[in-house]
Design a protein around this motif. Structure first.
Motif, mmCIF file in Angstrom:
data_model
loop_
_atom_site.group_PDB
_atom_site.id
_atom_site.type_symbol
_atom_site.label_atom_id
_atom_site.label_comp_id
_atom_site.label_asym_id
_atom_site.label_seq_id
_atom_site.Cartn_x
_atom_site.Cartn_y
_atom_site.Cartn_z
ATOM 1 N N HIS A 99 32.327 33.954 39.827
ATOM 2 C CA HIS A 99 31.674 35.316 38.992
ATOM 3 C C HIS A 99 31.423 36.310 39.572
ATOM 4 O O HIS A 99 32.147 37.902 39.799
ATOM 5 C CB HIS A 99 30.391 34.526 37.809
ATOM 6 N N CYS A 102 34.288 37.415 42.029
ATOM 7 C CA CYS A 102 35.406 38.608 40.880
ATOM 8 C C CYS A 102 34.573 40.479 40.552
ATOM 9 O O CYS A 102 35.697 41.485 40.817
ATOM 10 C CB CYS A 102 35.097 37.746 39.292
ATOM 11 N N VAL A 136 31.689 41.990 34.124
ATOM 12 C CA VAL A 136 32.706 40.776 34.275
ATOM 13 C C VAL A 136 31.762 39.846 33.430
ATOM 14 O O VAL A 136 31.288 38.734 33.650
ATOM 15 C CB VAL A 136 32.976 40.978 35.623
ATOM 16 N N LYS A 137 33.509 39.504 32.359
ATOM 17 C CA LYS A 137 32.837 38.358 31.974
ATOM 18 C C LYS A 137 34.327 37.415 32.505
ATOM 19 O O LYS A 137 35.607 37.348 32.847
ATOM 20 C CB LYS A 137 33.580 38.765 30.979
ATOM 21 N N THR A 138 34.168 36.170 32.700
ATOM 22 C CA THR A 138 34.640 34.507 33.236
ATOM 23 C C THR A 138 34.906 34.124 32.886
ATOM 24 O O THR A 138 35.461 32.894 33.791
ATOM 25 C CB THR A 138 34.583 35.147 35.334
ATOM 26 N N ASP A 140 36.705 31.293 30.215
ATOM 27 C CA ASP A 140 37.911 30.257 30.417
ATOM 28 C C ASP A 140 38.532 30.717 28.372
ATOM 29 O O ASP A 140 38.471 29.672 27.875
ATOM 30 C CB ASP A 140 38.183 28.815 30.311
ATOM 31 N N ARG A 179 39.200 38.568 31.074
ATOM 32 C CA ARG A 179 40.187 37.399 32.562
ATOM 33 C C ARG A 179 42.053 37.591 32.140
ATOM 34 O O ARG A 179 42.301 36.565 32.075
ATOM 35 C CB ARG A 179 39.682 36.191 32.837
ATOM 36 N N CYS A 202 40.741 38.793 39.551
ATOM 37 C CA CYS A 202 40.397 37.242 39.753
ATOM 38 C C CYS A 202 41.096 36.008 38.982
ATOM 39 O O CYS A 202 42.185 36.009 38.089
ATOM 40 C CB CYS A 202 39.280 37.128 38.041
#
Length: 202
Positions: A99, A102, A136-138, A140, A179, A202
């Protein structure tokens, strides 16, 4: 006809009378001028200061408006902003290395390697040149079923709206980095006022 001596005497007497009248009128006029100067004194006049020759005299520049009033800045000065709006680099929170990496790669990130504290909230990144704060959102996101995706977005929306509000209070833009296009689409569907960017780095 009168005797010649009488005529001559008469002419002499008339001449004396005429001369006397002229003298008396002159004296009266002189007294009149004298009395008028005594009764009415002219107002004192200041003598003009001697002027220097134009070759030696220095021209004094006219004061411009800026000599009297300081120029108004187009942008507010940093010291005039609320102290909590000044960006302060702080350590990344959470210890999530993917995270943080990214977030550090946000294009033109002004503080790579750091979060940025603004208005009481840690943001994942900041671009000073565009006055933009990032979250930031990582996750899935695209691997989750659609129902879970929408539930996840709705759970996160209050926090995202708060971040957008805190940024706006300090006159910053706010962008959410995700993402996947699926994540962007659900966020936009739930709240079209939020700015969302798919992070291709990312």
């Amino acid at each position: 006809m009168a005797a010649p001596e009488i005529v001559v005497g008469t002419v002499i007497i008339l001449g004396v009378v005429v001369v006397g009248v002229v003298i008396k009128e002159a004296l009266d006029a002189y007294e009149l001028r004298g009395s008028s100067t005594e009764e009415v004194e002219p107002a004192p006049q200041t003598k003009p200061a001697p002027q220097e020759p134009s070759a030696n005299r220095k021209t004094k520049p006219e004061p411009s408006g800026q000599d009297w009033f300081p120029p108004v800045p187009t942008e507010p000065l940093e010291r005039e902003r609320r102290p909590e709006c000044r960006p302060v680099p702080v350590r990344h929170l959470g210890g999530n290395d993917p995270h943080n990496e990214c977030a550090d790669k946000i294009p033109n990130n002004s503080f790579p390697g750091w979060d940025v504290l603004v208005n009481g909230k840690n943001f994942d990144g900041m671009v000073l040149t565009t006055r933009t704060l990032w979250d930031v959102k990582t996750d899935d996101f695209e691997k989750q079923p659609p129902r879970s995706q929408r539930f996840f977005v709705r759970m996160k929306l209050p926090g995202l709206r708060l971040e957008a509000k805190l940024a706006r209070e300090c006159r910053y833009d706010f962008i959410i980095g995700v993402r996947s296009a699926a994540h962007e689409a659900v966020l936009f569907d739930e709240d079209p006022t939020l700015k969302v960017v798919v992070m291709d780095w990312c």
